[in-house]
Design an enzyme around this catalytic site. Structure first.
Site, PDB file in Angstrom:
ATOM      1  N   GLU A 177      28.405  38.854  38.608  1.00  0.00           N
ATOM      2  CA  GLU A 177      29.732  39.255  39.229  1.00  0.00           C
ATOM      3  C   GLU A 177      29.853  40.298  40.016  1.00  0.00           C
ATOM      4  OE1 GLU A 177      33.037  39.403  36.621  1.00  0.00           O
ATOM      5  OE2 GLU A 177      34.570  39.166  38.263  1.00  0.00           O
ATOM      6  N   LYS A 219      29.595  34.792  40.283  1.00  0.00           N
ATOM      7  CA  LYS A 219      30.843  34.896  40.243  1.00  0.00           C
ATOM      8  C   LYS A 219      31.518  35.708  41.332  1.00  0.00           C
ATOM      9  CE  LYS A 219      34.953  35.615  37.082  1.00  0.00           C
ATOM     10  NZ  LYS A 219      35.292  35.624  35.677  1.00  0.00           N
TER      11      LYS A 219
END
Ligand code: 13P
Length: 341
Positions: A177, A219
Site C-alpha cells: 500500500e 492497494k
C-alpha cells in the site's frame, strides 16, 4: 514453499464482486474517531465496535477479507468466539496490519517513512499461527512544496519491498500500500505525476527484492486533485487518470488492485471505483475496494457506542458493502444509495 497458497489467497481477495474491509485502525486512530462521536476510548468499546462489524449478517457476500489490528486479532465476541473464527465462519479471510506506522523521515520536514521491519519474521510466524493469511503495510507519500523527495519515495518503496518478500517467505500474502495523500491544493496532473513516480519506484524495488507479483495485492490511492484545490475532477476524469497510471506501472501478473478511500466521501469512493469498472473492461487485474472510512463511517455513527444500535449499524455496513461490491462489478447506480439500508 507457499507459492500456490499465496497466489490462491491473492486471487480470493479480489474475487469478482468482493473487496476488503480495512478495520485495522491503530489505538490512536480508532480512539480519535470514537472521540469525535463521544464514544468512550476503552479496549472494551473497541472490541464491541469490531464485534458489531464482524457479526453483521451477510457481509461475507461482499468482503473477501478483513484487515485486523494486533489488539483485534487477539479479541473475541462477548460470548467468547475468537474474531478470527467469526470471520472464517462467514467465509472471510482474516488479515493483519504489520507496519508500525509512518514516522518522521530524518532531515525531511513533512515526510515520513513507515517503520516495522525489525523482528518482522517472528511476527509473521506468530500471525500465521493465529490464522491470518494476508497482511498490510502502508507507506505514506505527501504532496507539497518540494515534496515528495526522491529519497522519501525510494526509502518507502524499499521498506515495502522488504516487508513483502518476508511475508511471502512466511506464507502471508502481502498487500502493498503506497498511499499518496489527498491533503493539499495540488492539481490532478501533479497527483498523476507523483503516483506514476511512486508506483515505478515500488515495482522496481519489489523486483529487486524478489517479490512475486502474482502473490500480492496492490492497494493504491486514486489519482485525485488535492482536497484544497478548487478545481476538483469529474468522476470520469479520476477513473481515466487512475487507470492510465496503473496501466503504465502495474504488471499484469498482479491479481488485483484494491483501493483505499483516503478521505473521500462514501459516495465518491464508490462512484470512482464503479466508473473505472464501467469504462474499462479489458484490464489485466481486478479493481476493487479495501476501504476503511468509506465503509465504516455510517455504521460507526449509527452504532455510537450503544448496544441497542447494533442491528441498525450492521444494516448500514451491509448497505455500503453491497454498493461497493456492485461498483467492483461496474453495476453501481447512484439511485441505489437511496434504497433503505
Ligand atoms: P481508508 O479507506 O480510510 O483510507 O483506509 C484504508 C486503509 O487501510 C489505510 O491504510
Amino acid at each position: 514453499m507457499y507459492e500456490q497458497e499465496l497466489a490462491a489467497t491473492a486471487q480470493a481477495m479480489v474475487a469478482p464482486g468482493k473487496g476488503i474491509l480495512a478495520a485495522d485502525e491503530s489505538y490512536s486512530t480508532a480512539n480519535k474517531r470514537f472521540e469525535k462521536l463521544g464514544i468512550p476510548t476503552t479496549e472494551e468499546m473497541r472490541r464491541a465496535y469490531r464485534e458489531m462489524l464482524f457479526t453483521a449478517p451477510g457481509i461475507g457476500d461482499f468482503f473477501s477479507g478483513v484487515i485486523l489490528f494486533d489488539e483485534t486479532i487477539r479479541q473475541s465476541t462477548k460470548d467468547g468466539t475468537p474474531f478470527t473464527k467469526v470471520l472464517l465462519d462467514a467465509g472471510i479471510i482474516p488479515g493483519i496490519k504489520l507496519d508500525a506506522g509512518a514516522k518522521p523521515l530524518a532531515k525531511a520536514p513533512g515526510e515520513t517513512v513507515t517503520e516495522g521491519l525489525d523482528g518482522l519474521r517472528d511476527r509473521i510466524a506468530e500471525y500465521y499461527q493465529m490464522g491470518a493469511r494476508f497482511v498490510k503495510w502502508r507507506a505514506v507519500i505527501a504532496i507539497g512544496d518540494g515534496i515528495p523527495s526522491n529519497r522519501c519515495i525510494k526509502t518507502n518503496a524499499h521498506a515495502l519491498a522488504r516487508y513483502a518478500v518476508l511475508c511471502q517467505e512466511g506464507g502471508l500474502t502481502p498487500i502493498v500500500e503506497p498511499e499518496v495523500l489527498m491533503d493539499g491544493d495540488h492539481t490532478l496532473e501533479r497527483s498523476y505525476a507523483v503516483h506514476d513516480e511512486v508506483l515505478k519506484a515500488v515495482f522496481d524495488e519489489l523486483y529487486i527484492q524478489g517479490v512475486e507479483t502474482d502473490q500480492m495485492i496492490l492497494k493504491p490511492s486514486m489519482v485525485i486533485p488535492g482536497k484544497k484545490n478548487p478545481q476538483q475532477a469529474s468522476v470520469e476524469d479520476v477513473a481515466q487518470w487512475t487507470v492510465k497510471c496503473l496501466r503504465s506501472r502495474v504488471p499484469a501478473a498482479v491479481p488485483g488492485c484494491a483501493f483505499l478511500s483516503g478521505g473521500q466521501s462514501d459516495e465518491l469512493a464508490t462512484a470512482h471505483l464503479n466508473a473505472m469498472n464501467t469504462l474499462f473492461k479489458d484490464l489485466p487485474w481486478q479493481l476493487t475496494f479495501s476501504y476503511g472510512r468509506a465503509l465504516q463511517q455510517a455504521a460507526m455513527q449509527t452504532w455510537n457506542g450503544q448496544d441497542t444500535n447494533v442491528a441498525a449499524a450492521q444494516k448500514e455496513l451491509y448497505h455500503r458493502a453491497q454498493l461497493n461490491s456492485a461498483a467492483a462489478l461496474g453495476q453501481y447506480q447512484p439511485e441505489m444509495e437511496k434504497v433503505a439500508a
